[in-house]
Scaffold this motif. Structure first.
Motif, mmCIF file in Angstrom:
data_model
loop_
_atom_site.group_PDB
_atom_site.id
_atom_site.type_symbol
_atom_site.label_atom_id
_atom_site.label_comp_id
_atom_site.label_asym_id
_atom_site.label_seq_id
_atom_site.Cartn_x
_atom_site.Cartn_y
_atom_site.Cartn_z
ATOM 1 N N SER A 6 8.156 4.894 2.226
ATOM 2 C CA SER A 6 7.186 5.907 1.791
ATOM 3 C C SER A 6 6.821 5.723 0.319
ATOM 4 C CB SER A 6 7.755 7.313 2.020
ATOM 5 O OG SER A 6 8.079 7.508 3.388
ATOM 6 N N LEU A 7 6.516 4.513 -0.034
ATOM 7 C CA LEU A 7 6.240 4.206 -1.434
ATOM 8 C C LEU A 7 4.984 4.904 -1.927
ATOM 9 C CD1 LEU A 7 7.305 0.478 -1.390
ATOM 10 C CD2 LEU A 7 8.176 2.202 -2.972
ATOM 11 N N LYS A 8 5.028 5.270 -3.198
ATOM 12 C CA LYS A 8 3.926 5.975 -3.840
ATOM 13 C C LYS A 8 3.430 5.145 -5.028
ATOM 14 C CE LYS A 8 6.282 10.377 -2.913
ATOM 15 N NZ LYS A 8 6.824 11.614 -3.531
ATOM 16 N N PRO A 9 2.191 5.329 -5.444
ATOM 17 C CA PRO A 9 1.697 4.596 -6.621
ATOM 18 C C PRO A 9 2.581 4.797 -7.848
ATOM 19 C CG PRO A 9 -0.133 5.574 -5.452
ATOM 20 C CD PRO A 9 1.126 6.091 -4.783
ATOM 21 N N GLU A 10 3.185 5.960 -7.980
ATOM 22 C CA GLU A 10 4.049 6.215 -9.139
ATOM 23 C C GLU A 10 5.369 5.459 -9.069
ATOM 24 O OE1 GLU A 10 2.587 8.503 -7.161
ATOM 25 O OE2 GLU A 10 3.886 10.263 -6.873
ATOM 26 N N ASP A 11 5.650 4.793 -7.968
ATOM 27 C CA ASP A 11 6.832 3.930 -7.890
ATOM 28 C C ASP A 11 6.570 2.556 -8.503
ATOM 29 O OD1 ASP A 11 7.416 5.268 -4.621
ATOM 30 O OD2 ASP A 11 8.494 5.787 -6.464
ATOM 31 N N THR A 12 5.328 2.301 -8.878
ATOM 32 C CA THR A 12 4.980 1.015 -9.479
ATOM 33 C C THR A 12 5.743 0.802 -10.778
ATOM 34 O OG1 THR A 12 2.769 0.982 -8.494
ATOM 35 C CG2 THR A 12 3.107 -0.328 -10.498
ATOM 36 N N ALA A 13 6.447 -0.317 -10.866
ATOM 37 C CA ALA A 13 7.269 -0.610 -12.045
ATOM 38 C C ALA A 13 7.932 -1.970 -11.848
ATOM 39 C CB ALA A 13 8.341 0.453 -12.233
ATOM 40 N N VAL A 14 8.546 -2.447 -12.904
ATOM 41 C CA VAL A 14 9.472 -3.566 -12.782
ATOM 42 C C VAL A 14 10.833 -2.967 -12.446
ATOM 43 C CG1 VAL A 14 10.582 -5.508 -13.927
ATOM 44 C CG2 VAL A 14 8.185 -4.964 -14.422
ATOM 45 N N TYR A 15 11.439 -3.478 -11.393
ATOM 46 C CA TYR A 15 12.724 -2.970 -10.939
ATOM 47 C C TYR A 15 13.828 -3.944 -11.364
ATOM 48 C CZ TYR A 15 10.658 0.786 -8.249
ATOM 49 O OH TYR A 15 9.999 1.932 -7.890
ATOM 50 N N GLN A 60 0.829 -1.198 0.000
ATOM 51 C CA GLN A 60 0.000 0.000 0.000
ATOM 52 C C GLN A 60 0.864 1.249 0.000
ATOM 53 O OE1 GLN A 60 -2.715 -0.338 3.353
ATOM 54 N NE2 GLN A 60 -4.309 -1.154 2.006
ATOM 55 N N ALA A 61 0.316 2.321 -0.504
ATOM 56 C CA ALA A 61 1.032 3.599 -0.481
ATOM 57 C C ALA A 61 1.453 3.935 0.949
ATOM 58 C CB ALA A 61 0.143 4.708 -1.040
ATOM 59 N N GLY A 62 2.683 4.402 1.067
ATOM 60 C CA GLY A 62 3.236 4.692 2.380
ATOM 61 C C GLY A 62 4.013 3.550 2.984
ATOM 62 N N GLY A 63 3.901 2.380 2.374
ATOM 63 C CA GLY A 63 4.580 1.198 2.877
ATOM 64 C C GLY A 63 6.017 1.096 2.418
ATOM 65 N N SER A 64 6.647 -0.031 2.759
ATOM 66 C CA SER A 64 8.063 -0.238 2.467
ATOM 67 C C SER A 64 8.294 -1.610 1.849
ATOM 68 C CB SER A 64 8.895 -0.138 3.754
ATOM 69 O OG SER A 64 8.775 1.131 4.342
ATOM 70 N N LEU A 65 9.344 -1.691 1.070
ATOM 71 C CA LEU A 65 9.833 -2.951 0.533
ATOM 72 C C LEU A 65 11.351 -2.880 0.486
ATOM 73 C CD1 LEU A 65 7.545 -3.701 -2.573
ATOM 74 C CD2 LEU A 65 7.654 -5.041 -0.468
#
Length: 132
Positions: A85-94, A13-18
């Motif tokens: 502090s992940l954001k929806p715009e961080d969605t991607a293949v890394y 979820q937004a705000g979370g960490s990985l």
């Protein structure tokens, strides 16, 4: 044979960490640039962060500065990307990538090049999805 294997992606979820990991084999981390890149659907691959294995120098794209932290464990030939502090715009293949030739360039060239997808070796990528 050089191999880079990413792991740690997932749905958050937004705000979370990985925390992403990149395990390297086939070469030693004596002096390489190890970079994290990402590619969202319909967009170009972009550099997120990189680290120079010999001295631990770190570099970040403005979009992730203050939220992401790159680190390396040279004994394990592994590089990590802590993403907070992940954001929806961080969605991607890394993707994890490694390059040695950058260390032989001038500092100005390294700064201009390190976030471009010109690295020699690449992993297969790991999906990161951030829901709003």
């Amino acid at each position: 044979e050089v191999q880079l294997v990413e792991s740690g992606g997932g749905l958050v979820q937004a705000g979370g960490s990985l925390r992403l990991s990149c395990a390297a084999s086939g070469f030693t981390f004596d002096d390489y640039f190890i970079g994290w890149f990402r590619q969202a659907p319909g967009k170009e691959r972009e550099g997120v962060s990189c680290i120079r294995s010999s001295d631990g120098s770190t570099y970040y794209a403005d979009s992730v500065k203050g939220r992401f932290t790159i680190s390396s464990d040279n004994a394990k030939n592994t590089v990590y990307l802590q993403m907070n502090s992940l954001k929806p715009e961080d969605t991607a293949v890394y993707y994890c990538a490694a390059d040695r030739s950058l260390i032989f360039t001038s500092r100005a060239t390294r700064i201009a090049t390190m976030f471009r997808p010109v690295y020699d070796y690449w992993g297969q990528g790991t999906q990161v999805t951030v829901s709003s």
